[in-house]
Design an enzyme around this catalytic site. Sequence first.
Site: not given
Length: 157
Positions: A41, A46-48, A51
């Site tokens: 998401a 974590g995804c930030t 990325a």
Amino acid sequence: MSQRLVTGAHAPDFTLRDATGEDVTLSSFRGSSVIVYFYPAAATPGCTTEACDFRDNLSSLGAAGYTVLGISPDPAGKLAAFSEKESLTFPLLSDEDHAVAEAYGAWGEKKNYGKTYEGLIRSTVVVDAEGRVAVAQYNVRATGHVAKLRRDLGIDR
């Protein structure tokens, strides 16, 4: 649980919309290597982290011949906001029906805080210039994943 890809297998082709609404097709990158990473998401911690790690390593990955594509089940609008907020300069692709994630083995059973559910499994597949799987990594950690991938690919700073 969807079937995981293995080294040497043909990478399933796909066409998905990016954050700007344009179609991106994997086969259009033939002749170069592509890092396809799946994340659960946009705009979550974590995804930030993951990325931004890809963003910060994009120059050296590109110099080594790799293009980066990020895929999540988020709609294009959410991807656009995430991309702009984090100054991401590589395509983020929307896989809302998770068909591509399933084809790549990145969709399946997950456990979180004692609950079991179906969802996106943080994964990375490196597709070589001929469209075959060079590396397939599943259940990767957001923090440190890009550094590990660089080591696995033999990419120095």
